[in-house]
Design an enzyme around this catalytic site. Structure first.
Site, PDB file in Angstrom:
ATOM      1  N   THR A 410       4.187  39.045  -6.718  1.00 24.48           N
ATOM      2  CA  THR A 410       3.361  38.581  -5.623  1.00 24.48           C
ATOM      3  C   THR A 410       2.238  37.880  -6.355  1.00 24.48           C
ATOM      4  OG1 THR A 410       4.041  40.390  -4.179  1.00 24.48           O
ATOM      5  CG2 THR A 410       1.855  39.518  -3.757  1.00 24.48           C
ATOM      6  N   ASP A 452      11.016  45.018   2.229  1.00 26.82           N
ATOM      7  CA  ASP A 452       9.792  45.800   2.463  1.00 26.82           C
ATOM      8  C   ASP A 452       9.900  46.674   3.714  1.00 26.82           C
ATOM      9  OD1 ASP A 452       8.306  45.258   0.233  1.00 26.82           O
ATOM     10  OD2 ASP A 452       7.060  43.722   1.145  1.00 26.82           O
ATOM     11  N   SER A 481       3.362  45.864   4.423  1.00 27.32           N
ATOM     12  CA  SER A 481       3.000  45.343   3.101  1.00 27.32           C
ATOM     13  C   SER A 481       1.967  46.248   2.447  1.00 27.32           C
ATOM     14  CB  SER A 481       2.416  43.938   3.274  1.00 27.32           C
ATOM     15  OG  SER A 481       1.865  43.464   2.068  1.00 27.32           O
TER      16      SER A 481
HETATM   17  N1  GLY Z   1       6.161  42.466  -0.970  1.00 26.66           N
HETATM   18  C1  GLY Z   1       5.165  43.322  -1.422  1.00 26.66           C
HETATM   19  C2  GLY Z   1       4.197  43.713  -0.368  1.00 26.66           C
HETATM   20  O1  GLY Z   1       4.079  43.009   0.604  1.00 26.66           O
HETATM   21  O2  GLY Z   1       3.561  44.709  -0.470  1.00 26.66           O
END
Ligand code: GLY
Length: 601
Positions: A410, A452, A481
């Protein structure tokens, strides 16, 4: 490649407005992390302590690294070229939101591991006059998605939520950037996309980090010819310093630049996404794209150490989990404890364990499930939870589960402009290079954000998170998330810290540790970013630390208190922070764990 070499090798790229006198890119005159500040002298509020004792002897990152400094604007992102694109916008009179848009689209080109058109994220804004706003541009499940879509005939969740077209949620980034720009932006939209378009069309030199990341994808990309055609020319990753051009991505950026989000959600790019779904067995439809909306949501506001923290609410669990952890920790005297001592890490771990148990049980998309935010952040609840922490013993998390392999791609960027407007954005396509599927003709990678969700209750996802029904899949729902873009407001009302990081579930615990290091232990912004971090997420019942990040005596003491401890395979996160001192100096701190840059003026 060092920042200086990368800047030098870019001088040949005629980056339009980025070029100034003497053939030097304008942004080369900014101050970069790791170099001596040129414009403004580093001032008092940055702790000058160069003591090696601050960090364990085996820790590779220095305690005395000088942050970038500027008196006006600052941009910190995971890539020098993206930070440069943002800095050029600030210098041209754009505000922090304008610069954030430019950074976002530039990252989609130069940092395809995580930067994106095909993903989503969250933005926290605090304007110079004190307005606060949080934007949810998280992906949503396609309307054809269903609760058990990834469960196979043996009752197991397979790999389809991680690799390939079925893993993709409906992208939110383009809608998010456009929505933020419409509300707060000052410069023209097409100006903000121009650096990204040119970087895609004319190319940029491949960094060592990108080369290595592509090398790790050789087998995975071999199943996706359109992806391999872009990123593995001649069947191999481009070598370090080779110029990578992405003409299809440039066309997409040009269309978005000319026609705004319409091009992406209704025009030829939308048609390309739907055609790609049909080719690869994915679910995103024309209707999914047309109906996608970014949403302004109420911020999570946390009072801690005399400060006001503004963070992201559901469908990110970041703000709530951060608030719970800080709320529990405020009931102990962290300031009186030695930094990175067993006492401090024990208390943090116990707070993390409890907050993550709540996250996995209660949090989800607030448009689909009722999330008890007020209760979870109420003083009475945090009191009762804090009282269950035994300062001498770890509380076991039951039942335990197997450790999942880690992947954490990310990215986060922080921007502050000369007026004092601040933006913190964390954005993602989830795993490294997302689903690995590129939209043919449009040149961008699709996310694998569907992983997720709780793809199967009780079974860990790719981050080892064991989640509940509140985060189960439903048509149009946003997946939970951990992203935690956060802005800290000082008692005198100034924006004091703008921060965030990638790292899957470690995002929120990393932000916690940066905040505590600065607010409780008085570390400078760069020290707080460089410092070793630990992580616990309730399940598996495991306290992870970065290699060399804990003194052997501390590990021994934590084990004595009942913690199961493991050294991580690598480092954790890539924090990008901006700290503003009481006299207004902006300090930018890029994480040495990544290849990013803080550029200010
Ligand atoms: N894809 C990682 C998050 O959104 O926490």
């Amino acid at each position: 490649m060092s920042i200086a070499r990368r800047l030098a090798s870019l001088a040949f790229l005629a980056l339009g407005s980025l070029i100034t006198l003497g053939g030097q890119p304008a942004w080369a005159t900014g101050t970069a992390a790791g170099t001596a500040p040129v414009g403004t002298q580093a001032k008092t509020a940055e702790r000058a302590d160069t003591s090696t004792a601050l960090f364990p002897a085996g820790w590779p990152f220095p305690a005395d690294r000088t942050p970038a400094a500027g008196s006006r604007g600052m941009v910190v992102s995971a890539d020098t070229l993206a930070s440069a694109a943002g800095l050029a916008v600030l210098r041209e009179g754009g505000n922090a939101i304008d610069a954030a848009v430019a950074v976002h689209f530039a990252l989609a080109v130069v940092y395809p591991q995580a930067g994106n058109l095909g993903g989503g994220g969250f933005m926290v804004v605090r304007t110079a006059d004190g307005r606060e706003a949080t934007l949810d541009f998280r992906e949503r499940a396609p309307l054809a998605a269903g609760r058990d879509m990834y469960v196979d005939e043996d009752g197991k969740a397979g790999s389809a939520s991680r690799t390939g077209h079925l893993a993709a949620g409906v992208p939110g980034s383009v809608a998010g950037m456009a929505k933020a720009h419409r509300r707060f932006g000052r410069l023209a939209w097409d100006r903000l996309l121009e650096p990204a378009r040119r970087l895609a069309a004319e190319g940029f030199p491949v960094s060592e980090r990108l080369h290595d990341a592509l090398t790790a994808q050789l087998e995975r990309f071999s199943h996706f010819p359109a992806t391999a055609a872009i990123f593995l020319p001649d069947g191999r990753p481009p070598s370090r310093g080779a110029v990578l051009r992405q003409p299809d991505l440039a066309r997409s950026l040009e269309a978005i630049s000319d026609s705004g989000p319409h091009a992406f959600y209704r025009g030829w790019i939308a048609d390309s996404v739907v055609a790609e779904m049909e080719r690869g067995g994915g679910l995103i439809s024309k209707r999914d794209l047309e109906e996608y909306r970014a949403i302004w949501r109420g911020p999570i506001v946390i009072q801690y150490a005399g400060r006001r923290l503004i963070s992201m609410g559901p469908p990110s669990g970041g703000g709530v989990v951060l608030g719970e952890m800080l709320g529990m920790l405020e009931r102990f005297d962290l300031r009186g404890l030695e930094y990175r001592s067993a006492d401090e890490i024990h208390l943090m771990t116990e707070a993390m364990r409890r907050a993550y148990a709540d996250r996995n049980r209660h949090l989800g998309d607030p448009d689909f499930v009722s999330v008890p935010i007020d209760r979870l952040l109420s003083p009475a609840y945090l009191d009762s939870l804090g009282k269950t922490i035994d300062p001498e013993r770890a509380t076991p998390s039951e039942p335990d589960v197997a450790v999942a392999p880690e992947s954490a791609q990310t990215t986060h960027y922080s921007v502050l402009d000369s007026a004092g407007n601040a933006v913190a954005v964390t954005t993602t396509i989830n795993g490294s290079f997302g689903s690995a599927a590129v939209v043919r003709g449009a040149g961008f990678l699709l996310n694998n954000e569907m992983d997720d969700f709780t793809t199967r209750p009780g079974e860990p996802n790719m981050y080892g998170l064991v989640q509940g029904e509140s985060n189960s899949i439903a048509p149009g729902k946003r997946m939970l998330s951990a992203m935690t873009p956060t802005i800290v407001v000082a008692p005198d009302g100034r924006t004091e810290l703008v921060t965030g990081t990638p790292g899957g579930p470690t995002i929120t615990t990393s932000v916690l540790q940066v905040v505590v290091a600065q607010l409780d232990h008085g570390l400078g912004a760069q020290q707080a970013v460089n410092a070793p971090r630990v992580h616990h997420q309730h399940l598996p019942d495991l306290l992870r630390y970065e290699r060399g990040g804990l003194e052997p005596s501390v590990i021994e003491e934590l084990e004595r208190r009942g913690h199961r401890i493991e050294e991580r395979a690598g480092f954790s996160g890539d924090v990008q922070s901006i700290y503003v001192s009481p006299d207004g100096v902006r300090y930018g701190a890029a994480d040495p764990r990544g290849g990013g840059a803080a550029l200010g003026y």
